[in-house]
Design an enzyme around this catalytic site. Sequence first.
Site, PDB file in Angstrom:
ATOM      1  NE  ARG A 169      -4.266  -1.394   0.048  1.00 23.13           N
ATOM      2  CZ  ARG A 169      -4.398  -2.383  -0.822  1.00 23.13           C
ATOM      3  NH1 ARG A 169      -3.406  -2.644  -1.673  1.00 23.13           N
ATOM      4  NH2 ARG A 169      -5.493  -3.116  -0.849  1.00 23.13           N
ATOM      5  CG  HIS A 213      -2.699   0.190  -7.557  1.00 20.63           C
ATOM      6  ND1 HIS A 213      -3.074   0.853  -6.419  1.00 20.63           N
ATOM      7  CD2 HIS A 213      -2.797  -1.139  -7.246  1.00 20.63           C
ATOM      8  CE1 HIS A 213      -3.407  -0.006  -5.468  1.00 20.63           C
ATOM      9  NE2 HIS A 213      -3.246  -1.224  -5.949  1.00 20.63           N
TER      10      HIS A 213
END
Length: 311
Positions: free
Chosen positions: A226, A274
């Site tokens: 993350r 991502h």
Amino acid sequence: MRCVLVSKSLDLRGYFGAELARTAPRIEVVDHAAGSPVEEVRLALAWHPPDDAFERYPNLQAVCSIAAGVDNIVACPSLPSGVDVVRVVDRGQAQMMSGFIAWHVIGHQRGFAAFRTQQRDRIWRRGDQRRAQDVAVGILGNGEIGQRVAADLARLGFPVMSWSRTAKAVTSASRSYHGPDGLTAMLGETEVLVNLLPLTSETRGILNGDLFNRMRRGGFLIQVGRGEHLVEADLVAALDCGQLSGAALDVFATEPLPQAHPFWYHPQIVITPHDASDVSINAVATTLAVTADALRAGQRPPHAIDRGRGY
């Protein structure tokens, strides 16, 4: 069973509707935005839900994420304490993630970045070749994805180590470490560090200057956890002083990454949007169906997290 779809930014009905109808026909899917009757909703499928998302559902029993990560759901202020949060486990996602990580590990081992620069400058120069056995890889996170990554890298010949907060069963693919002392011991041998940790209060900011300084000098970071795990200024400092030789970043604290962000321009950073891996639509629908079956049977859903730990 009635399930509500809740997302701040995604059209979950448009994305998952057909697969949910095929895989989970016993679930009646309703849209949070449509203001459907709330008393009958026992299940939710969510991703980055609005802060007040769950206030309308007094009989909610479980919330399924559309990904392996659940931190955005656990952090929702309106999520009742007794509601289970369920993550998706997808072997296909683990395979995709493993391939992405192997690409970067081998790229570091073989010095592929130098070849790209040489091609741009039309320079013909052979490099020093290193064996996989000489490049130790440390993995932060020893769950399903971490174990698949460890097994695949071990098959390629890399020495692999894995770390988790608490002790996990030892596998033949890697040496396992746990706890603060185990982290220090693993980092001391690590050249390539892969972050696969969940985001919790304990792991926020874990990728910092102190951690980088405990790695082998000239190491390489692969960040696929993350964005909030990384202290961005500390990474730039570690790269600029040579403690790290490079970093591959797929997740960021702010996404999309702002155009003026210094990461875009740093020569030792590789950025991907991502996109390391995706959970399949079928895996999400299957998880929802299995969760609904467990609730009907009065059982706790498989893959429900420990909310106290955050994973």
